[in-house]
Write an enzyme that holds these catalytic residues in place. Structure first.
Site, short mmCIF file in Angstrom:
data_model
loop_
_atom_site.label_atom_id
_atom_site.label_comp_id
_atom_site.label_asym_id
_atom_site.label_seq_id
_atom_site.Cartn_x
_atom_site.Cartn_y
_atom_site.Cartn_z
N ALA A 246 10.29 -13.15 -1.54
CA ALA A 246 11.26 -13.30 -2.64
C ALA A 246 10.52 -13.43 -3.97
O ALA A 246 11.03 -14.00 -4.92
CB ALA A 246 12.14 -14.52 -2.38
N GLY A 247 9.30 -12.90 -4.00
CA GLY A 247 8.49 -12.95 -5.23
C GLY A 247 8.97 -11.92 -6.24
O GLY A 247 10.15 -11.51 -6.23
N ASP B 282 11.51 -15.92 2.48
CA ASP B 282 10.18 -16.25 1.95
C ASP B 282 9.62 -17.41 2.75
O ASP B 282 10.35 -18.10 3.47
CB ASP B 282 10.24 -16.60 0.46
CG ASP B 282 8.92 -16.34 -0.25
OD1 ASP B 282 8.78 -15.30 -0.92
OD2 ASP B 282 8.00 -17.19 -0.11
N ARG C 71 -6.12 -2.21 -4.72
CA ARG C 71 -5.10 -2.55 -3.71
C ARG C 71 -5.77 -2.81 -2.36
O ARG C 71 -5.33 -3.64 -1.58
CB ARG C 71 -4.10 -1.42 -3.58
CG ARG C 71 -3.25 -1.19 -4.84
CD ARG C 71 -2.36 0.02 -4.68
NE ARG C 71 -1.49 0.27 -5.81
CZ ARG C 71 -1.80 1.05 -6.85
NH1 ARG C 71 -2.98 1.64 -6.91
NH2 ARG C 71 -0.94 1.24 -7.83
N VAL D 296 6.20 -2.22 1.50
CA VAL D 296 5.81 -2.23 0.09
C VAL D 296 4.44 -2.91 -0.10
O VAL D 296 3.64 -2.49 -0.94
CB VAL D 296 6.88 -2.96 -0.76
CG1 VAL D 296 6.50 -3.01 -2.24
CG2 VAL D 296 8.24 -2.28 -0.61
N SER D 297 4.16 -3.94 0.70
CA SER D 297 2.93 -4.72 0.53
C SER D 297 1.70 -3.81 0.54
O SER D 297 1.64 -2.84 1.29
CB SER D 297 2.80 -5.74 1.66
OG SER D 297 3.97 -6.51 1.78
N ASP E 187 5.20 6.04 -7.94
CA ASP E 187 4.16 6.81 -8.64
C ASP E 187 4.76 8.05 -9.31
O ASP E 187 4.32 8.45 -10.39
CB ASP E 187 3.05 7.20 -7.65
CG ASP E 187 2.41 5.96 -7.02
OD1 ASP E 187 2.41 4.91 -7.69
OD2 ASP E 187 1.93 6.04 -5.88
N ARG F 104 6.33 6.99 -12.50
CA ARG F 104 5.29 6.77 -13.53
C ARG F 104 4.76 8.11 -14.05
O ARG F 104 4.46 8.26 -15.24
CB ARG F 104 4.16 5.94 -12.93
CG ARG F 104 4.59 4.49 -12.74
CD ARG F 104 3.52 3.63 -12.09
NE ARG F 104 3.93 2.23 -12.09
CZ ARG F 104 3.43 1.29 -11.29
NH1 ARG F 104 2.49 1.61 -10.40
NH2 ARG F 104 3.85 0.05 -11.36
N HIS G 194 -1.40 5.89 -2.05
CA HIS G 194 -0.95 4.98 -3.10
C HIS G 194 -2.16 4.13 -3.52
O HIS G 194 -2.26 2.95 -3.20
CB HIS G 194 0.19 4.10 -2.57
CG HIS G 194 0.71 3.14 -3.60
ND1 HIS G 194 1.26 3.54 -4.79
CD2 HIS G 194 0.76 1.79 -3.60
CE1 HIS G 194 1.63 2.48 -5.48
NE2 HIS G 194 1.33 1.39 -4.79
P1 NAI Z 1 4.51 -12.23 -5.32
O1 NAI Z 1 3.33 -13.12 -5.11
O2 NAI Z 1 5.33 -12.38 -6.55
O3 NAI Z 1 5.49 -12.34 -4.07
C1 NAI Z 1 5.07 -12.31 -2.74
C2 NAI Z 1 5.92 -13.29 -1.96
O4 NAI Z 1 5.60 -13.18 -0.58
C3 NAI Z 1 5.67 -14.76 -2.36
O5 NAI Z 1 6.88 -15.35 -2.80
C4 NAI Z 1 5.16 -15.39 -1.08
O6 NAI Z 1 5.56 -16.75 -0.91
C5 NAI Z 1 5.75 -14.47 -0.03
N1 NAI Z 1 5.10 -14.56 1.27
C6 NAI Z 1 3.78 -14.67 1.56
N2 NAI Z 1 3.59 -14.75 2.90
C7 NAI Z 1 4.82 -14.65 3.48
C8 NAI Z 1 5.28 -14.64 4.81
N3 NAI Z 1 4.43 -14.74 5.85
N4 NAI Z 1 6.61 -14.54 5.02
C9 NAI Z 1 7.48 -14.44 3.99
N5 NAI Z 1 7.09 -14.43 2.70
C10 NAI Z 1 5.78 -14.54 2.44
O7 NAI Z 1 3.94 -10.73 -5.20
P2 NAI Z 1 4.68 -9.39 -5.70
O8 NAI Z 1 4.26 -9.08 -7.08
O9 NAI Z 1 6.11 -9.50 -5.36
O10 NAI Z 1 3.96 -8.29 -4.77
C11 NAI Z 1 4.22 -8.27 -3.37
C12 NAI Z 1 3.38 -7.18 -2.68
O11 NAI Z 1 3.86 -5.90 -3.07
C13 NAI Z 1 1.89 -7.20 -3.03
O12 NAI Z 1 1.11 -6.93 -1.89
C14 NAI Z 1 1.76 -6.07 -4.04
O13 NAI Z 1 0.46 -5.56 -4.11
C15 NAI Z 1 2.76 -5.10 -3.48
N6 NAI Z 1 3.24 -4.07 -4.40
C16 NAI Z 1 3.37 -2.80 -3.91
C17 NAI Z 1 3.87 -1.78 -4.68
C18 NAI Z 1 4.01 -0.41 -4.10
O14 NAI Z 1 4.25 0.55 -4.84
N7 NAI Z 1 3.90 -0.22 -2.79
C19 NAI Z 1 4.23 -2.02 -6.10
C20 NAI Z 1 4.09 -3.40 -6.51
C21 NAI Z 1 3.61 -4.38 -5.68
#
Ligand code: NAI
Length: 308
Positions: free
Chosen positions: A8-9, A32, A88, A118-119, A148, A151, A175
């Site tokens: 839920a980040g 989360d 990444r 997504v991660s 992408d 963008r 990616h």
């Molecule tokens: P964030 O840090 O804001 O949110 C991540 C959330 O995951 C946090 O709230 C955390 O508590 C939660 N979390 C961690 N372990 C968990 C678990 N075991 N179970 C449930 N929740 C858990 O990070 P953000 O900015 O939201 O990015 C998330 C991921 O998405 C990153 O790996 C980032 O690199 C990736 N990303 C991928 C993109 C893509 O195009 N594929 C684009 C932008 C981000």
């Protein structure tokens, strides 16, 4: 249609917000690991419902996957994002463990689910979900190309001094900053190849800025972006929910397509109610095919760090 968003980040909350605002789902469940965080985000988002005019019900849970039971689609955004200067690929150590555990929990409660990964490093995380979930390959879709390509279109419109709705273009392959392949040869402005309007320097600028699009934002924001990633996921979820059969570049398991096997890489695909309806074969130039193969080699190397 019930959708679960794990994490839920920044990105997860943005996904939930765009999905709700578009009003095509009955329910979004945010999950989360941080105590109370998903519940808080869900409540805050629900308090925008009367203001923004949506009826989607958003709920949150701290790790109780029974609340996600019967999800049609699940989006995995849990894990750490990169900091300025990081690639990444450097996230793999922590994120692989998280993505594997989350996948097991999702499938246990929603055996028919379609998973959008997504991660990061996303192509490798999508591969991990293929290897560990037991789901058929058409139900696992990595999100990278949708973002992408958005963008790429932003940079094309900038260079062409044109409205974004006039330009079309697609990014395939990995990616990652080095493995992304913006298909300039296929990009158009109102149907006319953009190469007819842009100088060689402008073409180079568009390609380079697209490839480092994520890194540029990470430098400006101190963490990775969330609005465009959330919007990109919402487009994919909507294509499934509304059976749009929309062509979207996604990271998919390849079995011979584009000359690759046993790897997830970005390719154009028709996305509909079944998830991946069909992979679309676009003819690449010799140079593009070479770059695609190089991107595959780099992703394969990162995949080698996975432990199942
Ligand atoms: P964030 O840090 O804001 O949110 C991540 C959330 O995951 C946090 O709230 C955390 O508590 C939660 N979390 C961690 N372990 C968990 C678990 N075991 N179970 C449930 N929740 C858990 O990070 P953000 O900015 O939201 O990015 C998330 C991921 O998405 C990153 O790996 C980032 O690199 C990736 N990303 C991928 C993109 C893509 O195009 N594929 C684009 C932008 C981000």
């Amino acid at each position: 249609m019930k959708v679960t968003v794990v994490g839920a980040g920044a990105v997860g909350a943005s996904c939930a917000e765009y999905i709700a605002m578009k009003n095509f789902c009955s329910e979004v469940v945010l999950v989360d690991i941080k105590e109370g965080f998903a519940e808080g985000k869900a409540m805050d988002l629900m308090q925008t419902a009367s203001l923004n005019g949506f009826d989607t019900k958003i709920t949150g849970t701290t790790g109780d996957y029974s609340k996600t039971a019967g999800s049609h689609v699940a989006v995995i955004t849990s894990g750490i994002p990169r900091k300025p200067g990081m690639t990444r690929e450097e996230l793999i150590g922590i994120n692989a463990g998280i993505v594997k555990e989350v996948t097991e929990n999702l499938v246990k409660h929603s055996p028919e689910v379609i998973i959008i990964v997504v991660s990061n490093p996303m192509d490798t995380m999508a591969y991990l979900v293929h290897k560990t979930s037991g789901l058929p390959k058409h139900k696992i879709i990595g999100m990278g190309g949708a973002l992408d390509s958005a963008r790429f279109k932003y940079r094309l419109a900038e260079a062409l001094e044109a409205p974004i709705s006039d330009v079309d273009g697609m990014v395939i392959a990995a990616h990652s900053d080095t493995g992304m392949l913006p298909l300039l040869s296929k990009a158009t402005r109102n149907g006319v190849p953009v190469t007819e309007f842009l100088s060689e320097d402008q073409q180079k600028y568009v390609i380079e800025e697209t490839k480092v699009g994520g890194a540029t934002l990470t430098k400006l924001l101190g963490t990775s972006a969330w609005y465009a990633p959330g919007a990109a996921v919402s487009v994919m979820v909507q294509a499934i929910a509304c059976d749009q059969k929309k062509m979207i570049p996604c990271s998919l398991m390849l079995e011979g397509e584009y000359g690759q096997n046993d790897i997830c890489l970005g390719v154009p695909a028709i996305i509909g109610a079944n998830g991946v309806e069909q992979i679309v074969n676009v003819t690449l130039t010799a140079e593009e095919q070479l770059k695609f193969s190089e991107a595959a080699n780099a992703v394969r190397e990162v995949n080698g760090d996975l432990k199942f």
